[in-house]
Design a protein around this motif. Structure first.
Motif, PDB file in Angstrom:
ATOM      1  N   ALA A  90     -27.298  67.011 -56.606  1.00 11.60           N
ATOM      2  CA  ALA A  90     -26.263  66.889 -55.579  1.00 11.60           C
ATOM      3  C   ALA A  90     -25.259  68.033 -55.597  1.00 11.60           C
ATOM      4  CB  ALA A  90     -25.536  65.557 -55.744  1.00 11.60           C
ATOM      5  N   GLU A  91     -24.927  68.512 -56.778  1.00 14.13           N
ATOM      6  CA  GLU A  91     -23.865  69.513 -56.894  1.00 14.13           C
ATOM      7  C   GLU A  91     -24.388  70.911 -57.174  1.00 14.13           C
ATOM      8  OE1 GLU A  91     -21.082  68.006 -59.743  1.00 14.13           O
ATOM      9  OE2 GLU A  91     -20.926  66.057 -58.741  1.00 14.13           O
ATOM     10  N   ASN A  92     -25.734  71.016 -57.383  1.00 13.04           N
ATOM     11  CA  ASN A  92     -26.352  72.330 -57.554  1.00 13.04           C
ATOM     12  C   ASN A  92     -25.657  73.182 -58.607  1.00 13.04           C
ATOM     13  OD1 ASN A  92     -28.728  73.245 -56.528  1.00 13.04           O
ATOM     14  ND2 ASN A  92     -27.910  73.701 -54.501  1.00 13.04           N
ATOM     15  N   LYS A  93     -25.412  72.588 -59.762  1.00 13.67           N
ATOM     16  CA  LYS A  93     -24.716  73.316 -60.822  1.00 13.67           C
ATOM     17  C   LYS A  93     -25.537  74.482 -61.352  1.00 13.67           C
ATOM     18  CE  LYS A  93     -21.583  69.756 -62.535  1.00 13.67           C
ATOM     19  NZ  LYS A  93     -21.172  68.941 -63.708  1.00 13.67           N
ATOM     20  N   LEU A  94     -26.858  74.362 -61.284  1.00  9.81           N
ATOM     21  CA  LEU A  94     -27.700  75.448 -61.793  1.00  9.81           C
ATOM     22  C   LEU A  94     -27.905  76.470 -60.686  1.00  9.81           C
ATOM     23  CD1 LEU A  94     -30.398  73.520 -63.850  1.00  9.81           C
ATOM     24  CD2 LEU A  94     -28.307  74.576 -64.658  1.00  9.81           C
ATOM     25  N   SER A  95     -26.924  77.324 -60.499  1.00 12.01           N
ATOM     26  CA  SER A  95     -26.970  78.287 -59.401  1.00 12.01           C
ATOM     27  C   SER A  95     -28.138  79.255 -59.528  1.00 12.01           C
ATOM     28  CB  SER A  95     -25.652  79.073 -59.340  1.00 12.01           C
ATOM     29  OG  SER A  95     -25.409  79.709 -60.590  1.00 12.01           O
ATOM     30  N   ASN A  96     -28.545  79.523 -60.791  1.00 11.07           N
ATOM     31  CA  ASN A  96     -29.665  80.451 -60.989  1.00 11.07           C
ATOM     32  C   ASN A  96     -31.018  79.778 -60.789  1.00 11.07           C
ATOM     33  OD1 ASN A  96     -29.327  78.875 -63.286  1.00 11.07           O
ATOM     34  ND2 ASN A  96     -30.247  80.422 -64.622  1.00 11.07           N
ATOM     35  N   CYS A  97     -31.028  78.473 -60.698  1.00 12.80           N
ATOM     36  CA  CYS A  97     -32.289  77.739 -60.496  1.00 12.80           C
ATOM     37  C   CYS A  97     -32.013  76.487 -59.654  1.00 12.80           C
ATOM     38  CB  CYS A  97     -32.897  77.365 -61.850  1.00 12.80           C
ATOM     39  SG  CYS A  97     -34.516  76.573 -61.713  1.00 12.80           S
ATOM     40  N   PRO A  98     -31.673  76.668 -58.381  1.00 10.51           N
ATOM     41  CA  PRO A  98     -31.314  75.514 -57.539  1.00 10.51           C
ATOM     42  C   PRO A  98     -32.481  74.568 -57.352  1.00 10.51           C
ATOM     43  CG  PRO A  98     -31.640  77.484 -56.203  1.00 10.51           C
ATOM     44  CD  PRO A  98     -31.692  77.928 -57.633  1.00 10.51           C
ATOM     45  N   LEU A  99     -32.200  73.280 -57.404  1.00  6.43           N
ATOM     46  CA  LEU A  99     -33.212  72.250 -57.218  1.00  6.43           C
ATOM     47  C   LEU A  99     -32.960  71.536 -55.894  1.00  6.43           C
ATOM     48  CD1 LEU A  99     -33.267  70.741 -60.819  1.00  6.43           C
ATOM     49  CD2 LEU A  99     -34.861  72.390 -59.849  1.00  6.43           C
ATOM     50  N   GLN A 100     -34.020  71.287 -55.170  1.00  9.11           N
ATOM     51  CA  GLN A 100     -33.894  70.615 -53.885  1.00  9.11           C
ATOM     52  C   GLN A 100     -33.658  69.132 -54.085  1.00  9.11           C
ATOM     53  OE1 GLN A 100     -37.221  71.281 -51.329  1.00  9.11           O
ATOM     54  NE2 GLN A 100     -36.433  70.030 -49.644  1.00  9.11           N
ATOM     55  N   LYS A 101     -32.696  68.582 -53.355  1.00 12.30           N
ATOM     56  CA  LYS A 101     -32.395  67.153 -53.463  1.00 12.30           C
ATOM     57  C   LYS A 101     -33.590  66.344 -52.975  1.00 12.30           C
ATOM     58  CE  LYS A 101     -29.891  64.768 -50.558  1.00 12.30           C
ATOM     59  NZ  LYS A 101     -28.771  64.207 -49.742  1.00 12.30           N
ATOM     60  N   PRO A 102     -34.073  65.412 -53.790  1.00 14.49           N
ATOM     61  CA  PRO A 102     -35.254  64.632 -53.402  1.00 14.49           C
ATOM     62  C   PRO A 102     -34.893  63.447 -52.522  1.00 14.49           C
ATOM     63  CG  PRO A 102     -34.555  63.993 -55.588  1.00 14.49           C
ATOM     64  CD  PRO A 102     -33.615  65.084 -55.155  1.00 14.49           C
ATOM     65  N   GLU A 103     -35.870  62.955 -51.785  1.00 14.05           N
ATOM     66  CA  GLU A 103     -35.674  61.724 -51.022  1.00 14.05           C
ATOM     67  C   GLU A 103     -35.600  60.539 -51.976  1.00 14.05           C
ATOM     68  OE1 GLU A 103     -37.974  58.898 -47.705  1.00 14.05           O
ATOM     69  OE2 GLU A 103     -38.946  60.687 -48.512  1.00 14.05           O
ATOM     70  N   VAL A 104     -36.496  60.544 -52.967  1.00 12.37           N
ATOM     71  CA  VAL A 104     -36.568  59.459 -53.946  1.00 12.37           C
ATOM     72  C   VAL A 104     -36.464  60.051 -55.344  1.00 12.37           C
ATOM     73  CG1 VAL A 104     -38.016  57.631 -54.914  1.00 12.37           C
ATOM     74  CG2 VAL A 104     -37.987  58.017 -52.436  1.00 12.37           C
ATOM     75  N   VAL A 105     -35.712  59.399 -56.201  1.00 10.84           N
ATOM     76  CA  VAL A 105     -35.628  59.824 -57.597  1.00 10.84           C
ATOM     77  C   VAL A 105     -36.150  58.698 -58.483  1.00 10.84           C
ATOM     78  CG1 VAL A 105     -33.238  59.016 -57.862  1.00 10.84           C
ATOM     79  CG2 VAL A 105     -34.131  60.761 -59.415  1.00 10.84           C
ATOM     80  N   ILE A 106     -36.942  59.073 -59.473  1.00 14.11           N
ATOM     81  CA  ILE A 106     -37.459  58.112 -60.455  1.00 14.11           C
ATOM     82  C   ILE A 106     -36.649  58.256 -61.730  1.00 14.11           C
ATOM     83  CG2 ILE A 106     -39.469  57.388 -61.816  1.00 14.11           C
ATOM     84  CD1 ILE A 106     -41.204  58.832 -59.686  1.00 14.11           C
ATOM     85  N   ILE A 107     -36.237  57.158 -62.309  1.00 16.25           N
ATOM     86  CA  ILE A 107     -35.533  57.175 -63.598  1.00 16.25           C
ATOM     87  C   ILE A 107     -36.446  56.535 -64.632  1.00 16.25           C
ATOM     88  CG2 ILE A 107     -33.513  56.371 -64.879  1.00 16.25           C
ATOM     89  CD1 ILE A 107     -31.930  56.470 -62.278  1.00 16.25           C
ATOM     90  N   HIS A 108     -36.622  57.249 -65.735  1.00  9.82           N
ATOM     91  CA  HIS A 108     -37.563  56.791 -66.761  1.00  9.82           C
ATOM     92  C   HIS A 108     -36.990  57.101 -68.136  1.00  9.82           C
ATOM     93  CE1 HIS A 108     -41.383  55.385 -68.202  1.00  9.82           C
ATOM     94  NE2 HIS A 108     -41.641  56.514 -68.852  1.00  9.82           N
TER      95      HIS A 108
END
Length: 403
Positions: free
Chosen positions: A90-108
């Motif tokens: 959500a906050e894109n803290k890893l500016s050098n490796c941005p991750l796309q916000k997913p539609e669904v997140v799995i917690i394990h």
């Protein structure tokens, strides 16, 4: 996909957190990561660990060749750690490796290594329909509440309740909003993610019946159980490489057929096929971690050739590979000096390849084609081979056993 690996391991009673305890020589968290990596539709894996173990986790990723994994610093509690993992999207803290916000997140949980694609797919589909979903299992014991004086206050009707397990899946915006609205009490003392979605987003999670494999490693005895399951999974198939002539062909055939009653899948190939890199790659990709080289004395085929193939395929990085060198020898030609020569050769070879996570054992079969007890000898050989494959004991490498 988010895996929480921030536990301290207090209940395990070990010096190191349970997620870093070794199973078959590899940290538990690595086994879980590998199970998730095999699922192609999981785009990113976030592993949340405490600050003091971030470098340990990064070294595990590098050593075992894990892909699509990002390591995030955890919090002091379970919920705070999960929240930190969600913030990465959500906050894109890893500016050098941005991750796309997913539609669904799995917690394990990182300490639940036996996760299958089937249950992951079920909770993801249910989360898309309902906003949240989680795996459940029947309670194995009745839950009771005690009063202040330590006496029974009341008990729950076991048939009405279920144990909440992992994995759980959420529409990302729902679970992120729920964590944003949490108060400190929820973040510090809560443990159930599905409850947060219900409490703060009015989202009633769909509950999915899970398999018995969803249990997590909590106590020391669970490590032994997990190790046993991994060994059992690794021992399901074996590749038998044969290089035999004359009377030895019959013994080889009998051993191959007898092994079928001990091991689920037995594949028999000739030495010429073993030298075919493409053919061997297909066997290795089929998750085969056990190999038997059967040959008569002074065979042209050497186990070193197979070791080279296995090393090039990088198969022993994740799990120890068992290699059993089976020597067939006509009984009347056997001599003590030749057996000692075999023993010394196998010991030296085994010590060398153990560095590559390949466990080498030797097996000598004395046979006579007219011996009425030949089948009994073959049965003994098959039992020894099966035991070596299932036990995978590194202390026995280099030994020359006799059937």
């Amino acid at each position: 996909m988010q895996a929480s690996a921030g536990g301290s391991g207090e209940r395990l009673g070990a010096a190191r957190p349970k997620q870093f305890c070794a199973l078959q020589g590899r940290p538990l968290v690595s086994h879980t990561a590998r199970a998730l990596e095999r699922i192609s539709w999981i785009s990113d894996i976030i592993v949340v660990v405490s600050l003091e173990h971030i470098e340990t986790m990064k070294s595990i990723i590098q050593k075992y060749g894990h892909k699509r994994i990002t390591v995030v610093e955890g919090g002091v509690t379970r919920h705070r750690s999960i929240f930190n993992g969600l913030k990465i999207f959500a906050e894109n803290k890893l500016s050098n490796c941005p991750l796309q916000k997913p539609e669904v997140v799995i917690i394990h949980d990182a300490v639940r290594p036996f996760i299958e694609e089937d249950i992951l797919l079920k909770v993801v589909k249910a989360a898309k329909d309902h906003g949240a979903a989680g795996a459940i299992r029947p309670l194995v014991s009745t839950v009771v509440a005690s009063s202040a004086d330590g006496c029974l206050d009341h008990s729950l009707e076991r048939a009405r309740y279920r144990a909440s397990e992992m994995p759980q899946a959420f529409l990302f915006d729902i679970i992120y909003q729920a964590y944003h609205q949490c108060n400190d009490y929820d973040l510090d003392y809560g443990t159930e993610c599905l409850h947060l979605a219900l409490k703060y987003c009015k989202t009633k999670a769909k509950l999915i019946e899970g398999s018995p494999d969803l249990w997590k490693v909590t106590y020391k005895r669970d490590l032994y159980a997990a190790e046993s399951i991994i060994k059992d999974n690794l021992s399901q198939q074996v590749c038998v490489i044969t290089d035999m002539k004359g009377d030895a062909v019959q013994v080889g055939f009998l051993l191959h057929e007898t092994l079928k009653s001990h091991i689920k899948q037995v594949k028999r190939i000739s030495v010429s096929l073993c030298k075919d890199d493409n053919y061997m790659q297909n066997i290795i990709l089929g998750q085969c971690y056990n190999f038997i080289c059967m040959h008569v004395k002074k065979s042209a085929f050497q186990e070193t050739q197979l070791v080279d193939i296995l090393e090039n395929a990088n198969i022993s990085t994740l799990y120890p590979v068992v290699l059993i060198s089976v020597h067939l020898n006509v009984s009347e030609n056997a001599s003590f000096s030749s057996e000692m020569e075999d023993l010394n050769r196998i010991k030296e070879f085994a010590r060398e390849v153990k560095k590559k996570n390949i466990l080498v054992y030797g097996l000598l079969i004395h046979y006579n084609k007219d011996d009425p007890q030949l089948q009994e000898t073959v049965n003994s050989a098959a039992t020894i081979i099966s035991a070596l494959i299932k036990d995978r004991n590194p202390e026995l490498i280099g030994q020359l056993l006799v059937a």
